[in-house]
Design an enzyme around this catalytic site. Structure first.
Site, PDB file in Angstrom:
ATOM      1  N   ASP A 175       3.543   6.613  -7.145  1.00  0.00           N
ATOM      2  CA  ASP A 175       3.106   6.734  -8.542  1.00  0.00           C
ATOM      3  C   ASP A 175       2.104   7.866  -8.830  1.00  0.00           C
ATOM      4  OD1 ASP A 175       4.641   4.428  -8.574  1.00  0.00           O
ATOM      5  OD2 ASP A 175       3.081   3.090  -9.305  1.00  0.00           O
ATOM      6  N   LYS A 231      10.343   1.650 -10.914  1.00  0.00           N
ATOM      7  CA  LYS A 231       9.987   0.222 -10.881  1.00  0.00           C
ATOM      8  C   LYS A 231       9.261  -0.153 -12.156  1.00  0.00           C
ATOM      9  CE  LYS A 231       5.814   1.283  -8.293  1.00  0.00           C
ATOM     10  NZ  LYS A 231       4.875   0.883  -9.329  1.00  0.00           N
ATOM     11  N   CYS A 281      -0.551  -0.585  -6.524  1.00  0.00           N
ATOM     12  CA  CYS A 281       0.807  -0.292  -6.049  1.00  0.00           C
ATOM     13  C   CYS A 281       0.852   0.136  -4.588  1.00  0.00           C
ATOM     14  CB  CYS A 281       1.462   0.716  -6.975  1.00  0.00           C
ATOM     15  SG  CYS A 281       1.768  -0.032  -8.613  1.00  0.00           S
TER      16      CYS A 281
HETATM   17  C1  VGL Z   1      -0.077   0.585 -11.181  1.00  0.00           C
HETATM   18  C2  VGL Z   1      -1.151  -0.847 -12.600  1.00  0.00           C
HETATM   19  C3  VGL Z   1      -0.052  -0.897 -13.416  1.00  0.00           C
HETATM   20  C4  VGL Z   1      -0.129   1.407  -9.935  1.00  0.00           C
HETATM   21  C5  VGL Z   1       1.047   0.533 -11.978  1.00  0.00           C
HETATM   22  O1  VGL Z   1       0.658   2.364  -9.805  1.00  0.00           O
HETATM   23  O2  VGL Z   1      -0.980   1.084  -9.074  1.00  0.00           O
HETATM   24  N1  VGL Z   1      -1.161  -0.124 -11.490  1.00  0.00           N
HETATM   25  N2  VGL Z   1       1.047  -0.217 -13.101  1.00  0.00           N
END
Ligand code: VGL
Ligand code: ZN
Length: 201
Positions: A12, A110, A155
């Site tokens: 991410d 995701k 994540c």
């Molecule tokens: C994430 C919170 C919400 C992450 C993704 O990538 O850690 N955290 N969505």
């Protein structure tokens, strides 16, 4: 070069998790340079991309009267509510512009189902719906995974714990990761990862 049985999983590294983004991780963009350097060492590189529809159930804005960072009970368990972030097709959901994307052979999206969040790149937050990443890694003969990216305490943490649970040798590269840190969540994540047998390097 690392052995062919090693994979690098970059979690991410998207605009919304970097300074100026909707769910900015402090110093999040500091991971870009180390990730770019690391990718040259791995024959298998996978990116994950948080990829929510507008109105996703993990957004506080979808829960009248709730504010970001509160927790609610979902059918699959407790869920932290977030600011709207990584909405499909938006600039915030795009990878950081300086992240080299040519080395990534596979991009796992995701969180694309409205009613369930997915922190882990392996399973959604019900801990049972697979993303397909395990099958991909198995079919590539991967035995060890190195994880890095954003956010360390969400994540990256959930992905690393799942990797260990699935039987991979798992390590998290701390220099190439940064956390959000909600009420001690970084310390808790480090403890959970150690407990699961994830090497923190
Ligand atoms: C994430 C919170 C919400 C992450 C993704 O990538 O850690 N955290 N969505
Ligand atoms: Zn998200």
């Amino acid at each position: 070069m690392r052995p062919a049985t090693d994979a690098l999983i970059v979690i991410d590294v998207q605009n919304d998790f970097c300074p100026g983004g909707a769910l900015a991780v402090p110093d999040g963009d500091a991971v870009v340079a180390p990730v770019n350097a690391l990718m040259a060492e791995y024959r298998t590189v996978v990116f994950s991309q948080d990829w929510h529809p507008a109105g996703h159930s993990s957004f506080a804005s979808s829960h009248p009267g709730k504010t970001p960072f509160e927790t609610v009970d979902m059918p699959y368990g407790p869920q932290v509510l977030w600011p709207d972030h990584c909405v499909q097709g938006t600039e915030g959901a795009a990878f950081h512009p300086d992240l080299l994307d040519a080395p990534a052979q596979m991009i796992v999206r995701k969180g694309f189902r409205s009613d369930i969040d997915s922190y882990s790149a392996f399973f959604e937050n019900d801990q049972s719906t697979p993303t397909g990443l395990h099958g991909y890694l198995q079919s590539r003969g991967i035995e060890r995974v190195a994880l890095c990216g954003l956010a360390l305490d969400f994540c990256v943490n959930f992905s690393a714990v799942d990797a260990a649970r699935l039987g991979y040798k798992a390590e998290v590269l701390l220099d190439a990761s940064r956390g959000i840190d909600l009420e001690g969540s970084v310390e808790a994540a480090l403890a959970a990862m150690r407990q699961a047998g994830v090497a923190l390097v």
